[in-house]
Design a protein around this motif. Sequence first.
Motif, PDB file in Angstrom:
ATOM      1  N   TYR A 157      88.922  93.110  10.117  1.00  0.00           N
ATOM      2  CA  TYR A 157      89.213  91.785  10.668  1.00  0.00           C
ATOM      3  C   TYR A 157      88.070  90.801  10.450  1.00  0.00           C
ATOM      4  O   TYR A 157      88.157  89.656  10.846  1.00  0.00           O
ATOM      5  CB  TYR A 157      89.561  91.893  12.155  1.00  0.00           C
ATOM      6  N   MET A 158      87.015  91.269   9.810  1.00  0.00           N
ATOM      7  CA  MET A 158      85.910  90.393   9.412  1.00  0.00           C
ATOM      8  C   MET A 158      85.595  90.683   7.952  1.00  0.00           C
ATOM      9  O   MET A 158      85.534  91.845   7.542  1.00  0.00           O
ATOM     10  CB  MET A 158      84.666  90.637  10.267  1.00  0.00           C
ATOM     11  N   THR A 159      85.400  89.626   7.173  1.00  0.00           N
ATOM     12  CA  THR A 159      85.057  89.821   5.767  1.00  0.00           C
ATOM     13  C   THR A 159      83.592  90.237   5.650  1.00  0.00           C
ATOM     14  O   THR A 159      82.825  90.137   6.604  1.00  0.00           O
ATOM     15  CB  THR A 159      85.279  88.531   4.957  1.00  0.00           C
ATOM     16  N   GLU A 160      83.217  90.685   4.463  1.00  0.00           N
ATOM     17  CA  GLU A 160      81.819  91.065   4.247  1.00  0.00           C
ATOM     18  C   GLU A 160      80.885  89.866   4.371  1.00  0.00           C
ATOM     19  O   GLU A 160      79.700  90.029   4.658  1.00  0.00           O
ATOM     20  CB  GLU A 160      81.667  91.720   2.871  1.00  0.00           C
ATOM     21  N   SER A 161      81.406  88.656   4.181  1.00  0.00           N
ATOM     22  CA  SER A 161      80.576  87.458   4.308  1.00  0.00           C
ATOM     23  C   SER A 161      80.548  86.918   5.739  1.00  0.00           C
ATOM     24  O   SER A 161      79.945  85.882   5.993  1.00  0.00           O
ATOM     25  CB  SER A 161      81.060  86.379   3.344  1.00  0.00           C
ATOM     26  N   GLY A 162      81.228  87.603   6.679  1.00  0.00           N
ATOM     27  CA  GLY A 162      81.147  87.226   8.086  1.00  0.00           C
ATOM     28  C   GLY A 162      82.232  86.297   8.575  1.00  0.00           C
ATOM     29  O   GLY A 162      82.133  85.751   9.674  1.00  0.00           O
ATOM     30  N   LYS A 163      83.309  86.124   7.801  1.00  0.00           N
ATOM     31  CA  LYS A 163      84.397  85.251   8.248  1.00  0.00           C
ATOM     32  C   LYS A 163      85.419  86.068   9.046  1.00  0.00           C
ATOM     33  O   LYS A 163      85.742  87.189   8.675  1.00  0.00           O
ATOM     34  CB  LYS A 163      85.097  84.608   7.055  1.00  0.00           C
ATOM     35  N   PHE A 164      85.908  85.465  10.141  1.00  0.00           N
ATOM     36  CA  PHE A 164      86.925  86.111  10.959  1.00  0.00           C
ATOM     37  C   PHE A 164      87.748  85.040  11.659  1.00  0.00           C
ATOM     38  O   PHE A 164      87.321  83.898  11.800  1.00  0.00           O
ATOM     39  CB  PHE A 164      86.312  87.088  11.973  1.00  0.00           C
ATOM     40  N   ASP A 165      88.960  85.409  12.110  1.00  0.00           N
ATOM     41  CA  ASP A 165      89.841  84.461  12.781  1.00  0.00           C
ATOM     42  C   ASP A 165      89.245  84.037  14.115  1.00  0.00           C
ATOM     43  O   ASP A 165      88.681  84.852  14.852  1.00  0.00           O
ATOM     44  CB  ASP A 165      91.226  85.066  12.996  1.00  0.00           C
ATOM     45  N   THR A 166      89.414  82.765  14.462  1.00  0.00           N
ATOM     46  CA  THR A 166      88.855  82.222  15.697  1.00  0.00           C
ATOM     47  C   THR A 166      89.393  82.944  16.920  1.00  0.00           C
ATOM     48  O   THR A 166      88.679  83.105  17.914  1.00  0.00           O
ATOM     49  CB  THR A 166      89.136  80.710  15.786  1.00  0.00           C
ATOM     50  N   GLY A 167      90.617  83.416  16.874  1.00  0.00           N
ATOM     51  CA  GLY A 167      91.184  84.152  18.001  1.00  0.00           C
ATOM     52  C   GLY A 167      90.432  85.431  18.319  1.00  0.00           C
ATOM     53  O   GLY A 167      90.536  85.969  19.432  1.00  0.00           O
ATOM     54  N   LEU A 168      89.651  85.944  17.370  1.00  0.00           N
ATOM     55  CA  LEU A 168      88.879  87.171  17.584  1.00  0.00           C
ATOM     56  C   LEU A 168      87.464  86.897  18.087  1.00  0.00           C
ATOM     57  O   LEU A 168      86.683  87.817  18.287  1.00  0.00           O
ATOM     58  CB  LEU A 168      88.818  87.974  16.280  1.00  0.00           C
ATOM     59  N   LEU A 169      87.141  85.626  18.305  1.00  0.00           N
ATOM     60  CA  LEU A 169      85.802  85.267  18.769  1.00  0.00           C
ATOM     61  C   LEU A 169      85.396  85.987  20.059  1.00  0.00           C
ATOM     62  O   LEU A 169      84.255  86.434  20.178  1.00  0.00           O
ATOM     63  CB  LEU A 169      85.692  83.744  18.924  1.00  0.00           C
ATOM     64  N   PRO A 170      86.291  86.162  21.039  1.00  0.00           N
ATOM     65  CA  PRO A 170      85.884  86.906  22.239  1.00  0.00           C
ATOM     66  C   PRO A 170      85.399  88.333  21.954  1.00  0.00           C
ATOM     67  O   PRO A 170      84.530  88.846  22.661  1.00  0.00           O
ATOM     68  CB  PRO A 170      87.149  86.915  23.100  1.00  0.00           C
ATOM     69  N   MET A 171      85.935  88.979  20.909  1.00  0.00           N
ATOM     70  CA  MET A 171      85.469  90.325  20.550  1.00  0.00           C
ATOM     71  C   MET A 171      84.021  90.284  20.080  1.00  0.00           C
ATOM     72  O   MET A 171      83.216  91.151  20.438  1.00  0.00           O
ATOM     73  CB  MET A 171      86.342  90.919  19.436  1.00  0.00           C
ATOM     74  N   VAL A 172      83.678  89.283  19.272  1.00  0.00           N
ATOM     75  CA  VAL A 172      82.307  89.155  18.766  1.00  0.00           C
ATOM     76  C   VAL A 172      81.359  88.833  19.915  1.00  0.00           C
ATOM     77  O   VAL A 172      80.262  89.383  20.009  1.00  0.00           O
ATOM     78  CB  VAL A 172      82.229  88.085  17.652  1.00  0.00           C
ATOM     79  N   VAL A 173      81.793  87.953  20.820  1.00  0.00           N
ATOM     80  CA  VAL A 173      80.964  87.602  21.977  1.00  0.00           C
ATOM     81  C   VAL A 173      80.756  88.824  22.869  1.00  0.00           C
ATOM     82  O   VAL A 173      79.642  89.068  23.348  1.00  0.00           O
ATOM     83  CB  VAL A 173      81.598  86.429  22.758  1.00  0.00           C
ATOM     84  N   ALA A 174      81.806  89.617  23.087  1.00  0.00           N
ATOM     85  CA  ALA A 174      81.674  90.838  23.900  1.00  0.00           C
ATOM     86  C   ALA A 174      80.692  91.807  23.257  1.00  0.00           C
ATOM     87  O   ALA A 174      79.872  92.426  23.942  1.00  0.00           O
ATOM     88  CB  ALA A 174      83.041  91.491  24.083  1.00  0.00           C
ATOM     89  N   TYR A 175      80.754  91.954  21.946  1.00  0.00           N
ATOM     90  CA  TYR A 175      79.818  92.813  21.223  1.00  0.00           C
ATOM     91  C   TYR A 175      78.384  92.342  21.456  1.00  0.00           C
ATOM     92  O   TYR A 175      77.489  93.134  21.735  1.00  0.00           O
ATOM     93  CB  TYR A 175      80.149  92.804  19.726  1.00  0.00           C
ATOM     94  N   ALA A 176      78.169  91.033  21.350  1.00  0.00           N
ATOM     95  CA  ALA A 176      76.826  90.474  21.535  1.00  0.00           C
ATOM     96  C   ALA A 176      76.337  90.674  22.972  1.00  0.00           C
ATOM     97  O   ALA A 176      75.167  91.005  23.196  1.00  0.00           O
ATOM     98  CB  ALA A 176      76.827  88.989  21.181  1.00  0.00           C
ATOM     99  N   LYS A 177      77.220  90.492  23.946  1.00  0.00           N
ATOM    100  CA  LYS A 177      76.829  90.671  25.354  1.00  0.00           C
ATOM    101  C   LYS A 177      76.442  92.112  25.646  1.00  0.00           C
ATOM    102  O   LYS A 177      75.469  92.368  26.357  1.00  0.00           O
ATOM    103  CB  LYS A 177      77.969  90.243  26.281  1.00  0.00           C
ATOM    104  N   GLU A 178      77.211  93.065  25.094  1.00  0.00           N
ATOM    105  CA  GLU A 178      76.910  94.491  25.304  1.00  0.00           C
ATOM    106  C   GLU A 178      75.521  94.845  24.797  1.00  0.00           C
ATOM    107  O   GLU A 178      74.842  95.688  25.366  1.00  0.00           O
ATOM    108  CB  GLU A 178      77.941  95.365  24.593  1.00  0.00           C
ATOM    109  N   ARG A 179      75.102  94.200  23.738  1.00  0.00           N
ATOM    110  CA  ARG A 179      73.807  94.512  23.122  1.00  0.00           C
ATOM    111  C   ARG A 179      72.729  93.478  23.466  1.00  0.00           C
ATOM    112  O   ARG A 179      71.657  93.484  22.894  1.00  0.00           O
ATOM    113  CB  ARG A 179      73.978  94.622  21.611  1.00  0.00           C
ATOM    114  N   GLU A 180      73.077  92.568  24.398  1.00  0.00           N
ATOM    115  CA  GLU A 180      72.157  91.536  24.873  1.00  0.00           C
ATOM    116  C   GLU A 180      71.600  90.688  23.730  1.00  0.00           C
ATOM    117  O   GLU A 180      70.421  90.339  23.700  1.00  0.00           O
ATOM    118  CB  GLU A 180      71.038  92.152  25.712  1.00  0.00           C
ATOM    119  N   LEU A 181      72.480  90.353  22.795  1.00  0.00           N
ATOM    120  CA  LEU A 181      72.122  89.465  21.692  1.00  0.00           C
ATOM    121  C   LEU A 181      72.459  88.028  22.090  1.00  0.00           C
ATOM    122  O   LEU A 181      73.475  87.779  22.734  1.00  0.00           O
ATOM    123  CB  LEU A 181      72.906  89.830  20.425  1.00  0.00           C
ATOM    124  N   ASP A 182      71.621  87.091  21.739  1.00  0.00           N
ATOM    125  CA  ASP A 182      71.896  85.695  22.039  1.00  0.00           C
ATOM    126  C   ASP A 182      72.772  85.102  20.938  1.00  0.00           C
ATOM    127  O   ASP A 182      72.716  85.531  19.785  1.00  0.00           O
ATOM    128  CB  ASP A 182      70.594  84.911  22.171  1.00  0.00           C
TER     129      ASP A 182
END
Length: 199
Positions: free
Chosen positions: A53-78
């Motif tokens: 659901y993400m290309t190798e260049s980092g593109k993904f559908d906007t509807g999946l943004l909460p998944m990326v944010v959740a990943y960042a929160k779990e790992r305490e990434l800003d």
Amino acid sequence: MLKIAVNNNQCVLDANLRTMIAIRESMKLKHPNAYYLRVKGYMQPGWDGCIHYMTESGKFDTGLLPMVVAYAKERELDIKFTDNRNFKFTVEIAKYLQGGYEPRGYQKEAVESVLENYIGTKHHKLYFPQGILFAATNAGKTIIAATTHASVKIKGRETRTVLLLNQSDLFVDACRDIPKMLGADEVGWIQGTRVKWAN
């Protein structure tokens, strides 16, 4: 730090290579027919059998943004967002609908949870008016949909909403109830070959 450029339909993630690969791996699913597709030659040689659901260049559908944010929160990434969306609407939660309909407290709360939704970390938040409504039978999902529509005002033109239904009995109920709530001239519908356009 993750940098995410947010557009209406697609986001672009900018991060170091290790983080980018880890996020891409977390956003993949094994295709249920991977073996068959690989054996029959429908997929290119070397295909890993997954839907990415993400290309190798980092593109993904906007509807999946909460998944990326959740990943960042779990790992305490800003996260730092660059918002390239062009919002031309204002939100004021409707207290009443036409025909004397008044949303109940939990129905207004459901509308607010979508229309006043922000995602992100402590330091960087992004307005994200999207959501999925899970509500029991007879919870008033039609009133929630009508209230959501009535709460959004677009500068310079009428607000338009598409309501997709997968059962004909729900469709019949919506065709009967929504015109009463929003005004008969504002509602159109399509079912198979039958069409009624709104004014």
